[in-house]
Design a protein around this motif. Structure first.
Motif, PDB file in Angstrom:
ATOM      1  N   ILE A   1       0.850  -1.179   0.000  1.00  0.00           N
ATOM      2  CA  ILE A   1       0.000   0.000   0.000  1.00  0.00           C
ATOM      3  C   ILE A   1       0.892   1.236   0.000  1.00  0.00           C
ATOM      4  CG2 ILE A   1      -1.847   1.244   1.173  1.00  0.00           C
ATOM      5  CD1 ILE A   1      -2.686  -1.468   0.120  1.00  0.00           C
ATOM      6  N   VAL A   2       0.687   2.135  -0.954  1.00  0.00           N
ATOM      7  CA  VAL A   2       1.490   3.347  -1.039  1.00  0.00           C
ATOM      8  C   VAL A   2       0.597   4.558  -0.775  1.00  0.00           C
ATOM      9  CG1 VAL A   2       3.126   2.307  -2.638  1.00  0.00           C
ATOM     10  CG2 VAL A   2       1.171   3.552  -3.529  1.00  0.00           C
ATOM     11  N   THR A   3       1.200   5.608  -0.251  1.00  0.00           N
ATOM     12  CA  THR A   3       0.455   6.823   0.092  1.00  0.00           C
ATOM     13  C   THR A   3       0.988   8.046  -0.632  1.00  0.00           C
ATOM     14  OG1 THR A   3       1.893   7.205   2.013  1.00  0.00           O
ATOM     15  CG2 THR A   3      -0.118   5.924   2.377  1.00  0.00           C
ATOM     16  N   ALA A   4       1.933   7.861  -1.550  1.00  0.00           N
ATOM     17  CA  ALA A   4       2.575   8.997  -2.208  1.00  0.00           C
ATOM     18  C   ALA A   4       1.598   9.821  -3.039  1.00  0.00           C
ATOM     19  CB  ALA A   4       3.719   8.506  -3.096  1.00  0.00           C
ATOM     20  N   VAL A   5       0.442   9.256  -3.418  1.00  0.00           N
ATOM     21  CA  VAL A   5      -0.557  10.010  -4.179  1.00  0.00           C
ATOM     22  C   VAL A   5      -1.621  10.612  -3.260  1.00  0.00           C
ATOM     23  CG1 VAL A   5      -0.185   8.758  -6.326  1.00  0.00           C
ATOM     24  CG2 VAL A   5      -1.838   7.883  -4.671  1.00  0.00           C
ATOM     25  N   ARG A   6      -1.345  10.676  -1.974  1.00  0.00           N
ATOM     26  CA  ARG A   6      -2.170  11.325  -0.951  1.00  0.00           C
ATOM     27  C   ARG A   6      -3.420  10.518  -0.612  1.00  0.00           C
ATOM     28  NH1 ARG A   6      -0.889  16.897  -0.794  1.00  0.00           N
ATOM     29  NH2 ARG A   6      -2.104  16.946   1.138  1.00  0.00           N
ATOM     30  N   ALA A   7      -3.490   9.254  -1.057  1.00  0.00           N
ATOM     31  CA  ALA A   7      -4.577   8.356  -0.690  1.00  0.00           C
ATOM     32  C   ALA A   7      -4.025   6.942  -0.745  1.00  0.00           C
ATOM     33  CB  ALA A   7      -5.763   8.504  -1.633  1.00  0.00           C
ATOM     34  N   PRO A   8      -4.166   6.135   0.325  1.00  0.00           N
ATOM     35  CA  PRO A   8      -3.604   4.777   0.323  1.00  0.00           C
ATOM     36  C   PRO A   8      -4.142   3.959  -0.849  1.00  0.00           C
ATOM     37  CG  PRO A   8      -4.326   5.397   2.524  1.00  0.00           C
ATOM     38  CD  PRO A   8      -4.834   6.457   1.602  1.00  0.00           C
TER      39      PRO A   8
ATOM     40  N   GLY B   1       7.973  11.441 -11.687  1.00  0.00           N
ATOM     41  CA  GLY B   1       7.133  12.139 -12.646  1.00  0.00           C
ATOM     42  C   GLY B   1       6.424  13.312 -12.009  1.00  0.00           C
ATOM     43  N   VAL B   2       5.734  14.120 -12.825  1.00  0.00           N
ATOM     44  CA  VAL B   2       5.089  15.332 -12.308  1.00  0.00           C
ATOM     45  C   VAL B   2       4.093  14.967 -11.209  1.00  0.00           C
ATOM     46  CG1 VAL B   2       5.379  16.704 -14.388  1.00  0.00           C
ATOM     47  CG2 VAL B   2       3.377  15.247 -14.177  1.00  0.00           C
ATOM     48  N   SER B   3       4.171  15.682 -10.113  1.00  0.00           N
ATOM     49  CA  SER B   3       3.292  15.402  -8.968  1.00  0.00           C
ATOM     50  C   SER B   3       2.589  16.657  -8.476  1.00  0.00           C
ATOM     51  CB  SER B   3       4.112  14.799  -7.813  1.00  0.00           C
ATOM     52  OG  SER B   3       5.147  15.674  -7.414  1.00  0.00           O
ATOM     53  N   SER B   4       2.601  17.721  -9.292  1.00  0.00           N
ATOM     54  CA  SER B   4       2.006  18.982  -8.853  1.00  0.00           C
ATOM     55  C   SER B   4       0.510  18.873  -8.622  1.00  0.00           C
ATOM     56  CB  SER B   4       2.302  20.082  -9.879  1.00  0.00           C
ATOM     57  OG  SER B   4       3.673  20.380  -9.917  1.00  0.00           O
ATOM     58  N   ALA B   5      -0.160  17.913  -9.284  1.00  0.00           N
ATOM     59  CA  ALA B   5      -1.606  17.792  -9.119  1.00  0.00           C
ATOM     60  C   ALA B   5      -1.997  17.464  -7.689  1.00  0.00           C
ATOM     61  CB  ALA B   5      -2.165  16.732 -10.068  1.00  0.00           C
ATOM     62  N   VAL B   6      -1.092  16.830  -6.922  1.00  0.00           N
ATOM     63  CA  VAL B   6      -1.421  16.515  -5.532  1.00  0.00           C
ATOM     64  C   VAL B   6      -0.497  17.201  -4.526  1.00  0.00           C
ATOM     65  CG1 VAL B   6      -2.586  14.332  -5.982  1.00  0.00           C
ATOM     66  CG2 VAL B   6      -0.114  14.358  -5.721  1.00  0.00           C
ATOM     67  N   TYR B   7       0.680  17.684  -4.969  1.00  0.00           N
ATOM     68  CA  TYR B   7       1.614  18.309  -4.040  1.00  0.00           C
ATOM     69  C   TYR B   7       1.814  19.801  -4.280  1.00  0.00           C
ATOM     70  CZ  TYR B   7       3.020  13.810  -2.127  1.00  0.00           C
ATOM     71  OH  TYR B   7       3.026  12.596  -1.494  1.00  0.00           O
ATOM     72  N   GLY B   8       1.376  20.318  -5.411  1.00  0.00           N
ATOM     73  CA  GLY B   8       1.566  21.724  -5.677  1.00  0.00           C
ATOM     74  C   GLY B   8       2.918  22.016  -6.280  1.00  0.00           C
ATOM     75  N   GLY B   9       3.324  23.292  -6.203  1.00  0.00           N
ATOM     76  CA  GLY B   9       4.544  23.746  -6.849  1.00  0.00           C
ATOM     77  C   GLY B   9       5.768  22.975  -6.407  1.00  0.00           C
ATOM     78  N   GLY B  10       6.641  22.653  -7.378  1.00  0.00           N
ATOM     79  CA  GLY B  10       7.887  21.960  -7.096  1.00  0.00           C
ATOM     80  C   GLY B  10       7.928  20.553  -7.613  1.00  0.00           C
TER      81      GLY B  10
END
Length: 676
Positions: free
Chosen positions: A39-46, A139-148
């Motif tokens: 189970i991963v949580t890096a996308v802000r949901a398990p 890869g791009v993660s701004s959709a869940v983490y914002g700028g950076g």
């Protein structure tokens, strides 16, 4: 990919696979073979790794222990698409994900963003003995983490009492002593943890020291006499079966007498006592659904990173004291829930994030001579919906809005501000049992940091001079990702087989990079560059990652390959891009008490970078580890050797670093643990 690289890669992959299979060994992906159980949580949901339409790698506390790691970079650098550069010193280790570095990567510890960017010094100091897991979203993660997040995200989770206590236990403790030969390093580590009713606590302490570093081939990297101490304290309250509150404090302090550029070798003439202190305090509230899956995650945090150097009056020219400070106050929250609309299933995640960074720089107690004091503020929110159309087809749209402002405290330059909408869409197909194919399109952005906009220096005795560029524009990345995973029984009853591949291509507008805009003469070092951060109007980032795995009985292992190219689309120039890399790990359990592990890394020549200073020849390193941990006993003995054949090599790195700093040579390790 060129024909030469394709042919070479295919032959090596086939040869390694045949050799491993014929020996009955195992080749595994960087994630465990049982994808459904991860189970991963890096996308802000398990989310189960097998269902995730994104390339994510997971490192557990067990992986760190098996590697006998004394730093988190030495574990993460074995992952495809992840690299570290800057030399073997603690302060010089800089992360890269798919060629993205610095503020192009989002780094998070227990929900708290790590936004410091102190130039040539590491932006993150973290004791691996305190980690329960690390996840790398590539890869791009701004959709869940914002700028950076135009290159990816590093997310770390620290241990708590629940990770270490068995069912029914109330108290526990660990003691560990370690030594290594390459820098005569010694470490003492201790953890104590317990629970009583609804309350639990964790306290961990590590301390260590080291000397000059023996490099490959037998040379010594001097000077280098340092020490470090780290502390983690946590208090948790399980208010209900589904709601938990936790307060934690993480502290790291180190100092080292070394060049005031930690990425330099002994030819760099300026030595000082350098130090770094990192602190963070986090208040977290988490909630779970009736199945125990985490849904609510809310954190409020304060972080501070201080790096600096003490004055050194014994050298010429006189070296003054310096200080760079980044204070961050922020919050991060997300909540998920499931529902259906007719035949469609939904899992919606809504979240918001905000932070304020305050940056200060001092030279002998006065405002810094390179980076002025400044502030950056960001506020944003996102919506993500996992839509199940059929048992074999799903869509995951997401969108995020962010606004940021950057200003100088002196008011000498006008405030810059911008806002950005970051959408993404992923399509997931499960054509057969155990298989998953995905295609995603994402958008990312990054606002220029204070130092990139305003750093300035015109001093003939400096290592480099800098020119400000307040006209810098935000980076914007539009990326395509395509990937496939399969896990099932291998042919000929060889065991459990896992295969995975990921391809990506990103068009980046206004890529921020360092450009040499002139030269000056240093009285000691000679001709030195004048540097400035500038935008590359149109750049392209393209690459792929391949992984294969097979587990059978007492054998296990890892094999992965990654390649990346970054180009200026207008001029064709090759920009910063770490070289092609193979990693292989094999393990064999001789008995329930004894494990033997082998690890190899082959790095191809980086002979195509248009910045000639960065080019590096190919190299390979090999490591060997053995662990003795008798079942039912409280002792564990670890022994190992890294860089077994004492290879002399210098890792590929950015042009802002001093070139050709050779990495650590053959290093014998010994560790003894006792569990109470």
């Amino acid at each position: 990919m060129s024909d030469r690289v394709f042919t070479w890669s295919s032959r090596l992959l086939a040869g390694a696979a045949v050799a491993a299979f014929s020996a009955g060994a195992a080749l595994a992906a960087d994630a465990p073979v049982d994808l459904e159980g991860v189970i991963v949580t890096a996308v802000r949901a398990p989310t189960p790794l097998a269902d995730l339409p994104a390339p994510v790698s997971v490192i557990t506390a067990g992986d760190i222990a098996d590697r006998q790691a004394v730093s988190y970079p030495e574990v993460l650098e074995r992952l495809p698409g992840v690299d570290f550069f800057g030399g073997p010193r603690v302060q010089g280790e800089m992360p890269s994900i798919r060629g993205a570095t610095g503020r192009q990567i989002v780094a998070v510890i227990d929900g708290a963003r790590q936004n410091a960017s102190p130039g040539l010094s590491s932006p993150l100091f973290l004791e691996p003995f305190f980690l329960s897991r690390a996840e790398v979203l590539k890869g791009v993660s701004s959709a869940v983490y914002g700028g950076g997040g135009i290159g990816g995200a590093l997310t770390f989770t620290t241990l708590d009492a629940g990770n270490l206590l068995s069912e029914g236990d109330q108290l526990g403790a660990d003691l560990r002593a370690e030594s290594q030969s390459a820098n005569e390093g010694r470490r003492l580590l201790a953890r104590a943890y317990g629970r009583q009713g609804a309350f639990d606590g964790f306290l961990g302490l590590t301390t260590g020291d080291w000397g000059p570093i023996r490099q490959g081939g037998g040379t010594t990297l001097r000077p280098g006499d340092g020490q470090a101490v780290s502390l983690l304290a946590k208090a948790g309250w399980q208010a209900t079966d589904h709601l938990r509150a936790e307060l934690s404090h993480l502290y790291y302090d180190m100092e080292d007498f070394q060049p005031n550029n930690p990425q330099a070798d002994a030819s760099f003439p300026y030595f000082q006592n350098n130090w770094a202190t990192q602190r963070q305090t986090v208040l977290n509230l988490s909630g779970a659904d009736s199945d125990g899956q985490k849904t609510l995650d809310l954190s409020v945090y304060v972080t501070r990173l201080e790096t600096g150097a003490d004055p050194n009056l014994k050298v010429t020219p006189v070296l003054t004291s310096t200080l760079t400070l980044t204070d961050t106050l922020g919050f991060s929250g997300a909540d998920s829930w499931r529902f259906s609309t007719g035949p469609l299933g939904h899992r919606v995640t809504v979240g918001a994030d905000g932070y304020r960074d305050e940056i200060e720089s001092r030279t002998d107690g006065l405002p810094g001579t390179v980076s002025p004091d400044g502030k950056q503020t960001s506020l944003g929110g996102f919506l993500r919906d996992e839509i199940t159309l059929t048992p074999w087809l799903s869509l995951t749209p997401a969108v995020r809005y962010d606004r940021f402002e950057t200003e100088l405290k002196s008011g000498a330059s006008p405030t810059t501000s911008d806002d950005r909408m970051s959408p993404s869409l992923a399509v997931t197909v499960k054509p057969i049992s155990g298989a998953m194919v995905y295609l995603s399109r994402g958008s990312g952005f990054r606002a220029p940091a204070v130092n990139e906009l305003y750093q300035s220096l015109s001093t003939p005795t400096a290592f480099a001079n800098f020119r400000p560029n307040p006209a810098l524009k935000p980076e914007i990345s539009e990326e395509w990702d395509a990937g496939a995973r399969w896990s099932g029984d291998a042919p000929l009853s060889l065991g459990r087989l896992t295969l995975q591949g990921d391809y990506y291509k990103a068009d980046v507008e206004n890529l921020i990079t360092v450009v040499v805009v002139g030269f000056y003469t240093n009285p000691v070092l000679g001709r030195r560059p004048i540097q400035q951060y500038q935008n590359v109007s149109k750049a392209e980032r393209e690459g792929f990652e391949l992984q294969a795995g097979l587990s059978q009985g007492a054998f296990s292992g890892q094999l992965a390959y990654s390649q990346i190219r970054v180009r200026d689309k207008l001029t064709g120039a090759n920009l910063f891009a770490p070289p092609d890399k193979w990693t292989l790990s094999l393990a064999y359990a001789f008995s329930p008490s004894v494990d033997l592990r082998w690890s190899s890394m082959w790095v191809e020549a980086q002979d195509y970078d248009s910045t000639l200073l960065r080019r590096r020849p190919a190299y390979e390193t090999h490591d060997l580890f053995v662990t003795w941990a008798p079942q039912g006993r409280t002792w564990r003995l670890d022994a190992g050797v890294t860089n077994l054949f004492d290879k002399r090599y210098a890792a590929y790195k950015q042009s802002t670093a001093y070139p050709n700093v050779y990495e650590q040579g053959r290093n014998f390790r010994l560790g003894v643990s006792r569990h109470f």
